[in-house]
Motif scaffolding. Structure first.
Motif, PDB file in Angstrom:
ATOM      1  N   ILE A 207      48.380  31.118  -5.182  1.00 26.79           N
ATOM      2  CA  ILE A 207      48.432  31.968  -3.991  1.00 26.79           C
ATOM      3  C   ILE A 207      49.907  32.078  -3.634  1.00 26.79           C
ATOM      4  N   HIS A 220      45.839  32.428   6.726  1.00 29.84           N
ATOM      5  CA  HIS A 220      45.127  33.177   5.686  1.00 29.84           C
ATOM      6  C   HIS A 220      45.213  32.462   4.341  1.00 29.84           C
ATOM      7  N   ALA A 221      46.413  31.959   4.028  1.00 35.76           N
ATOM      8  CA  ALA A 221      46.580  31.244   2.763  1.00 35.76           C
ATOM      9  C   ALA A 221      45.732  29.975   2.736  1.00 35.76           C
ATOM     10  N   SER A 223      42.920  29.405   4.365  1.00 31.70           N
ATOM     11  CA  SER A 223      41.505  29.774   4.234  1.00 31.70           C
ATOM     12  C   SER A 223      41.168  30.140   2.790  1.00 31.70           C
ATOM     13  N   LEU A 224      42.050  30.889   2.149  1.00 32.76           N
ATOM     14  CA  LEU A 224      41.823  31.275   0.756  1.00 32.76           C
ATOM     15  C   LEU A 224      41.832  30.059  -0.153  1.00 32.76           C
ATOM     16  N   ARG A 227      38.586  27.965   0.102  1.00 32.54           N
ATOM     17  CA  ARG A 227      37.460  28.530  -0.650  1.00 32.54           C
ATOM     18  C   ARG A 227      37.598  28.230  -2.135  1.00 32.54           C
ATOM     19  N   LEU A 228      38.798  28.436  -2.671  1.00 37.64           N
ATOM     20  CA  LEU A 228      39.018  28.181  -4.089  1.00 37.64           C
ATOM     21  C   LEU A 228      38.845  26.701  -4.420  1.00 37.64           C
ATOM     22  N   ASP A 244      38.213  34.198  -6.732  1.00 36.79           N
ATOM     23  CA  ASP A 244      37.772  34.212  -5.342  1.00 36.79           C
ATOM     24  C   ASP A 244      36.747  35.323  -5.182  1.00 36.79           C
ATOM     25  N   ALA A 246      34.983  36.015  -2.487  1.00 35.40           N
ATOM     26  CA  ALA A 246      34.720  36.388  -1.091  1.00 35.40           C
ATOM     27  C   ALA A 246      34.604  37.900  -0.970  1.00 35.40           C
ATOM     28  N   LEU A 249      38.926  39.888   1.380  1.00 42.62           N
ATOM     29  CA  LEU A 249      40.130  39.091   1.236  1.00 42.62           C
ATOM     30  C   LEU A 249      41.051  39.349   2.421  1.00 42.62           C
TER      31      LEU A 249
END
Length: 259
Positions: A207, A220-221, A223-224, A227-228, A244, A246, A249
């Motif tokens: 990321i 945001h980073a 949260s991403l 998930r990963l 990802d 989701a 995004l």
């Protein structure tokens, strides 16, 4: 009479739209055969900031204070100084003597080890890494997290022997990205499942462009990444085989192009 059907005002509006869509240096104008003095000085300032970001030392003590109350461990790579680090990327991927034993003395057996490496922008790490890690911790509820490791002289792959020594299921490397003439303080995150020395870059998820100048925000980073990471732990893999999925995004924090 000019044959150009585009009026000067329409041409100026077009350049305004292009400049709003990109941080690139577009339509700077000219004074005679040279760019305007202001544009030249701005370029030189941005170049100096990029050079400073590469060569600046990381203040590990100040960073550890910002990370409190989370426990921290400070380690170094096998690159003894900044000049060696820049010339020998391989040494930046290996721990200095004694650091693996220092890490192995702890509890071990964590879900995730978070490593903060100075990388090629200690400026970016100093400015934003603590905020990003605090956001990450808030997203990792229910997972066991090792003491935060602060690594100097670090390349991305230094997270592999660190995670291996901590016996972590996954390593998250937060590192200063290579600075450019637009952004000198950007951060990247690299996720590696089952870290160990010799992992290939294709076995990591990245990321990038985490910064306040139109890049991805820390939240945001985080949260991403969360998930990963949870999916990596569930499926037992990371890298090109982990996507990802989701539905939505997070969008970059950029200005809209004028209509």
């Amino acid at each position: 009479m000019s044959d150009d059907p585009v009026t000067p005002s329409a041409r100026a509006a077009l350049w305004d739209r292009l400049r709003a869509a990109s941080p690139a240096r577009l339509a700077l104008g000219r004074v005679g055969h040279a760019p305007p003095l202001g544009a030249v000085l701005a370029f030189q300032l941005d170049h100096a900031r990029a050079r400073d970001a590469v060569h600046a030392p990381l203040d590990s003590g100040a960073l550890a204070d910002e990370l409190a109350p989370m426990p921290t461990i400070v380690v170094t790579s096998a690159a003894g100084d900044r000049a060696t680090y820049l010339r020998r990327p391989d040494l930046g991927r290996a721990l200095a003597a004694g650091c693996a034993e220092q890490l192995a003395c702890g509890q071990g057996g964590y879900d995730v080890a978070i490593v903060i490496g100075d990388g090629l922008s200690a400026t970016g790490v100093q400015n934003g890494a603590a905020r990003l890690v605090h956001a990450l911790i808030g997203e990792l509820q229910g997972l066991t997290v090792a003491p935060i490791v602060i690594a100097t002289g670090a390349r991305v792959a230094l997270g592999d022997p660190i995670g291996e020594a901590l016996r972590a299921r996954a390593t998250v490397m937060v590192i200063g990205e290579r600075p450019g003439l637009t952004v000198a303080d950007s951060l990247g995150i690299y996720l590696t499942f089952s870290p160990r020395s010799g992992r290939a870059d294709s076995e990591r998820n990245c990321i990038s462009n985490i910064h306040a100048n139109g890049g991805l925000s820390a939240q945001h980073a985080a949260s991403l990444l969360a998930r990963l990471l949870r999916e990596a732990l569930r499926r037992g893999l990371s890298g090109v085989d982990l996507k990802d999925d989701a539905d939505v995004l997070p969008a970059p924090d950029t200005k809209r192009i004028p209509e």
